[in-house]
Structures are given as C-alpha cells and as structure tokens.
Design a protein around this motif. Structure first.
Motif, PDB file in Angstrom:
ATOM      1  N   PHE A 243      -9.238   4.779   6.380  1.00 21.67           N
ATOM      2  CA  PHE A 243      -8.412   5.499   5.415  1.00 21.67           C
ATOM      3  C   PHE A 243      -7.863   4.565   4.345  1.00 21.67           C
ATOM      4  CE2 PHE A 243      -3.918   6.294   4.359  1.00 21.67           C
ATOM      5  CZ  PHE A 243      -4.061   7.420   3.558  1.00 21.67           C
ATOM      6  N   LEU A 244      -7.398   3.391   4.756  1.00 19.48           N
ATOM      7  CA  LEU A 244      -6.832   2.439   3.800  1.00 19.48           C
ATOM      8  C   LEU A 244      -7.904   1.902   2.842  1.00 19.48           C
ATOM      9  CD1 LEU A 244      -4.400   0.548   6.183  1.00 19.48           C
ATOM     10  CD2 LEU A 244      -3.801   2.155   4.372  1.00 19.48           C
ATOM     11  N   ALA A 245      -9.135   1.742   3.350  1.00 19.02           N
ATOM     12  CA  ALA A 245     -10.227   1.362   2.453  1.00 19.02           C
ATOM     13  C   ALA A 245     -10.484   2.452   1.415  1.00 19.02           C
ATOM     14  CB  ALA A 245     -11.498   1.086   3.258  1.00 19.02           C
TER      15      ALA A 245
ATOM     16  N   ALA B 266      -1.263  -3.190  -5.019  1.00 16.22           N
ATOM     17  CA  ALA B 266      -0.304  -2.444  -4.201  1.00 16.22           C
ATOM     18  C   ALA B 266      -0.974  -1.806  -2.988  1.00 16.22           C
ATOM     19  CB  ALA B 266       0.381  -1.382  -5.056  1.00 16.22           C
ATOM     20  N   THR B 267      -2.147  -1.202  -3.196  1.00 12.44           N
ATOM     21  CA  THR B 267      -2.850  -0.586  -2.070  1.00 12.44           C
ATOM     22  C   THR B 267      -3.353  -1.642  -1.082  1.00 12.44           C
ATOM     23  OG1 THR B 267      -4.856  -0.524  -3.438  1.00 12.44           O
ATOM     24  CG2 THR B 267      -3.510   1.469  -3.359  1.00 12.44           C
ATOM     25  N   SER B 268      -3.764  -2.799  -1.595  1.00  8.66           N
ATOM     26  CA  SER B 268      -4.187  -3.886  -0.701  1.00  8.66           C
ATOM     27  C   SER B 268      -3.007  -4.407   0.109  1.00  8.66           C
ATOM     28  CB  SER B 268      -4.810  -5.025  -1.517  1.00  8.66           C
ATOM     29  OG  SER B 268      -5.971  -4.597  -2.192  1.00  8.66           O
ATOM     30  N   LEU B 269      -1.840  -4.495  -0.518  1.00  6.97           N
ATOM     31  CA  LEU B 269      -0.642  -4.945   0.205  1.00  6.97           C
ATOM     32  C   LEU B 269      -0.258  -3.948   1.292  1.00  6.97           C
ATOM     33  CD1 LEU B 269       1.743  -6.876   0.538  1.00  6.97           C
ATOM     34  CD2 LEU B 269       2.941  -5.571  -1.243  1.00  6.97           C
ATOM     35  N   ILE B 270      -0.324  -2.663   0.970  1.00 10.03           N
ATOM     36  CA  ILE B 270      -0.037  -1.640   1.989  1.00 10.03           C
ATOM     37  C   ILE B 270      -1.007  -1.768   3.154  1.00 10.03           C
ATOM     38  CG2 ILE B 270      -0.073   0.844   2.429  1.00 10.03           C
ATOM     39  CD1 ILE B 270       0.896   1.237  -0.464  1.00 10.03           C
TER      40      ILE B 270
ATOM     41  N   HIS C 262      -2.635  -4.457   4.118  1.00  8.48           N
ATOM     42  CA  HIS C 262      -2.342  -5.681   4.873  1.00  8.48           C
ATOM     43  C   HIS C 262      -1.120  -5.494   5.782  1.00  8.48           C
ATOM     44  CE1 HIS C 262      -1.851  -9.915   5.809  1.00  8.48           C
ATOM     45  NE2 HIS C 262      -0.598  -9.845   5.379  1.00  8.48           N
ATOM     46  N   LEU C 263      -0.079  -4.853   5.271  1.00  4.06           N
ATOM     47  CA  LEU C 263       1.144  -4.676   6.051  1.00  4.06           C
ATOM     48  C   LEU C 263       0.911  -3.771   7.263  1.00  4.06           C
ATOM     49  CD1 LEU C 263       3.796  -4.285   3.195  1.00  4.06           C
ATOM     50  CD2 LEU C 263       3.374  -6.292   4.647  1.00  4.06           C
ATOM     51  N   LEU C 264       0.050  -2.782   7.108  1.00  2.00           N
ATOM     52  CA  LEU C 264      -0.197  -1.850   8.205  1.00  2.00           C
ATOM     53  C   LEU C 264      -1.182  -2.385   9.238  1.00  2.00           C
ATOM     54  CD1 LEU C 264      -0.388   1.552   6.276  1.00  2.00           C
ATOM     55  CD2 LEU C 264       1.497   0.696   7.677  1.00  2.00           C
ATOM     56  N   LEU C 265      -2.035  -3.333   8.838  1.00  3.81           N
ATOM     57  CA  LEU C 265      -3.096  -3.792   9.740  1.00  3.81           C
ATOM     58  C   LEU C 265      -2.912  -5.226  10.232  1.00  3.81           C
ATOM     59  CD1 LEU C 265      -6.228  -2.416   7.825  1.00  3.81           C
ATOM     60  CD2 LEU C 265      -4.962  -1.310   9.671  1.00  3.81           C
TER      61      LEU C 265
ATOM     62  N   ARG D 199      -1.072  -6.918  12.138  1.00  2.00           N
ATOM     63  CA  ARG D 199      -0.701  -7.286  13.511  1.00  2.00           C
ATOM     64  C   ARG D 199      -1.726  -6.881  14.561  1.00  2.00           C
ATOM     65  NH1 ARG D 199       4.387  -9.205  13.673  1.00  2.00           N
ATOM     66  NH2 ARG D 199       5.818  -8.670  11.983  1.00  2.00           N
ATOM     67  N   TRP D 200      -2.712  -6.067  14.174  1.00  3.36           N
ATOM     68  CA  TRP D 200      -3.583  -5.573  15.236  1.00  3.36           C
ATOM     69  C   TRP D 200      -5.055  -5.443  14.852  1.00  3.36           C
ATOM     70  CZ3 TRP D 200      -6.135  -0.809  14.730  1.00  3.36           C
ATOM     71  CH2 TRP D 200      -5.712  -0.021  13.637  1.00  3.36           C
ATOM     72  N   HIS D 201      -5.392  -5.354  13.581  1.00  7.21           N
ATOM     73  CA  HIS D 201      -6.789  -5.110  13.230  1.00  7.21           C
ATOM     74  C   HIS D 201      -7.475  -6.393  12.805  1.00  7.21           C
ATOM     75  CE1 HIS D 201     -10.278  -3.226  11.144  1.00  7.21           C
ATOM     76  NE2 HIS D 201     -10.156  -2.371  12.133  1.00  7.21           N
ATOM     77  N   GLU D 202      -8.745  -6.517  13.205  1.00  7.65           N
ATOM     78  CA  GLU D 202      -9.487  -7.747  12.961  1.00  7.65           C
ATOM     79  C   GLU D 202      -9.639  -8.076  11.477  1.00  7.65           C
ATOM     80  OE1 GLU D 202     -10.323  -5.412  14.995  1.00  7.65           O
ATOM     81  OE2 GLU D 202     -10.551  -6.284  16.981  1.00  7.65           O
ATOM     82  N   SER D 203      -9.675  -7.061  10.639  1.00  6.15           N
ATOM     83  CA  SER D 203      -9.875  -7.309   9.205  1.00  6.15           C
ATOM     84  C   SER D 203      -8.685  -7.996   8.562  1.00  6.15           C
ATOM     85  CB  SER D 203     -10.131  -5.979   8.485  1.00  6.15           C
ATOM     86  OG  SER D 203      -9.010  -5.128   8.589  1.00  6.15           O
ATOM     87  N   ALA D 204      -7.511  -7.920   9.188  1.00  2.00           N
ATOM     88  CA  ALA D 204      -6.302  -8.505   8.597  1.00  2.00           C
ATOM     89  C   ALA D 204      -5.754  -9.668   9.398  1.00  2.00           C
ATOM     90  CB  ALA D 204      -5.217  -7.425   8.456  1.00  2.00           C
ATOM     91  N   ILE D 205      -6.351  -9.960  10.551  1.00  2.00           N
ATOM     92  CA  ILE D 205      -5.867 -11.056  11.392  1.00  2.00           C
ATOM     93  C   ILE D 205      -6.631 -12.334  11.047  1.00  2.00           C
ATOM     94  CG2 ILE D 205      -5.664 -11.919  13.758  1.00  2.00           C
ATOM     95  CD1 ILE D 205      -5.364  -9.066  14.708  1.00  2.00           C
ATOM     96  N   ARG D 206      -5.923 -13.411  10.858  1.00  2.00           N
ATOM     97  CA  ARG D 206      -6.547 -14.683  10.511  1.00  2.00           C
ATOM     98  C   ARG D 206      -7.198 -15.289  11.751  1.00  2.00           C
ATOM     99  NH1 ARG D 206      -6.261 -18.421   6.455  1.00  2.00           N
ATOM    100  NH2 ARG D 206      -6.495 -20.609   7.047  1.00  2.00           N
TER     101      ARG D 206
END
Length: 263
Positions: A178-180, A242-246, A248-251, A253-260
């Motif tokens: 959805f965020l994509a 702004a949409t990319s920041l949203i 990142h903030l939502l994902l 802590r748990w999704h592989e696409s946003a975890i370093r």
C-alpha cells in the motif's frame, strides 16, 4: 545510520544541484542567450519572488485538487481492494473495467467529464482521482493476496473470522505494498491535476499552475514559465519525500525493506 552518511545523503544532491545551476548560468552568460529563449537562474529567481502572489495562489489551487484526489484514491482504493479479495467473482466482474479506466488517457476523457461534472473543479478532481486510484488499488490488492499461507492456516486453526484475519493479518501484511502505491499515486495525482487543467482550459482567479504555464507561454514571459515549472518540480519532490518518510516511519521497525542490514 552514521551521522557522516546522513550528511552525505543531503550534501551530495545539493552539490549536484549547485553545479547544474552554475552550468545553466554560465551557458546563458557565455552564449548571450536571450531571456525569451532561456532565462538565467537569476531572472527565474526574481520572477519567482515578484510573481509569488500569482504563482502561490495557483499552486494552492493545484495542491487542493492533488491532495483531495489522493485522499479519495486512498480511501476508495483500499476499500475496493478489500472487496475484491473477498470474492473471486467480484474481482472477475470489476477488474476489466478498472484496467480500461486506467489505460484510457485522461486527456481523452476529460472533455466528457467536463460535460457531465457539476463544475470545472469537480471535473479536475475526477480526472486526478482516476489517475491516482489505480496504483493504490493494484498494489493493495497484490499485498492482500501476498499474505503468508502458513499464517493464514494458523489463523484458521485458531478459529479467526474472515474480518479478524483481514484486520490482524492481511492488512498489516499488505502495508508495504500500500505504501509503495501511495508513493506512486502522490506524484501521479499532481501530474493528473496539471494535465486535467490543460485539457479543461480553465482560467481566471481559481486557476492552477497549468493555466499560469500556458499564460506565461502565450505572453512570452519565459522567466515566469520556468518559475512555475520549478514550483511544480519542487512540489513533486516534497510529495515524494513526504510519502517516503511516512513509509519509513511505518516500516522501519519490522519490515525488511526499511531495516538496515547488519553485515
């Protein structure tokens, strides 16, 4: 992320931007390009400041249509995606028409929408919504269908109802998709709002940036035309950021696409 890497992420694009502006200014000065063909960055900046009352109001009109269309696309896209995943027959019945609506150029159907819409602003909103709607619907539907089958079996094993499974499993699993779609739809809503205004040919006090672009072209006020284009580009970048920041903030802590990665 180390502080030095964060600084470089901001510094490198800014340096590249400064180099491009410097090259632009040098080219105009070195070849003595007339301002009605290619104005220098100083003239564009001056026009942006002097014409801000006009351009700023036009930008607000365009943004109003963009964000209204995006909000309706988000609500409608998610709701219809949930409906489509509940029944195979509903998906088979509606999918062809949604594809037809997406692949039909908005410029081609804008005259018809202008005829049947109650006002020009409503027609512009409908055109922008049509373009922004499909990415949200398509991505959210794909996300709802991509839920882990083992987790679905686990929910069935514990006797979860269809809506409990939807709320507690499928919707969280579909969030990255959805965020994509949100990132794509944000830019498309802005593009569609401008294109729809071009097609509508709306003018007057309530006109957006598209009319100011045309007006500047007809009057050979090229510095203002460049200033309006820069405003559009900057707005698109801000919406994407702004949409990319949203996302990142939502994902984060748990999704592989946003975890370093650790290694």
């Amino acid at each position: 992320m180390p502080v030095s890497e964060r600084v470089l992420r901001v510094l490198i694009p800014l340096v590249m931007l400064a180099m491009l502006i410097g090259l632009w200014a040098w080219y105009v000065a070195a070849y003595n390009i007339p301002k009605y063909i290619l104005p220098g960055p100083n003239l564009v900046a001056q026009s942006l400041v002097n014409d801000w009352p006009i351009l700023g109001m036009a930008l607000l009109v365009t943004l109003k249509i963009t964000f209204a269309a995006l909000a309706i696309a988000l609500v409608g896209g998610v709701a219809l995606a949930i409906l489509l995943t509940q029944s195979k027959w509903i998906e088979l019945a509606l999918s062809p028409y949604m594809v037809i609506l997406q692949v039909t150029p908005v410029v081609a159907i804008a005259p018809l929408i202008l005829i049947y819409a109650p006002s020009t602003q409503a027609a512009l909103l409908i055109c922008a919504w049509i373009v922004a709607f499909f990415p949200v619907l398509s991505n959210t539907t794909q996300g709802l269908k991509s839920t882990d089958h083992n987790l679905l079996n686990l929910f069935e094993l514990y006797g979860a109802s269809r809506w409990q499974t939807m709320i507690h499993l499928k919707l969280p699993a579909a969030l990255p998709y959805f965020l994509a779609g949100l990132r794509i739809a944000g830019g498309l809503a802005l593009i569609a709002a401008v294109v729809a205004e071009f097609a509508a040919g709306s003018a007057g006090a309530g006109s957006g940036l598209a009319f100011r672009l045309l007006e500047s072209q007809y009057r050979l006020n090229i510095p203002r035309l460049f200033a309006a284009l820069i405003l559009l580009c900057a707005t698109g970048v801000v919406i994407y950021g702004a949409t990319s920041l949203i996302s990142h903030l939502l994902l984060r802590r748990w999704h592989e696409s946003a975890i370093r990665r650790e290694n």
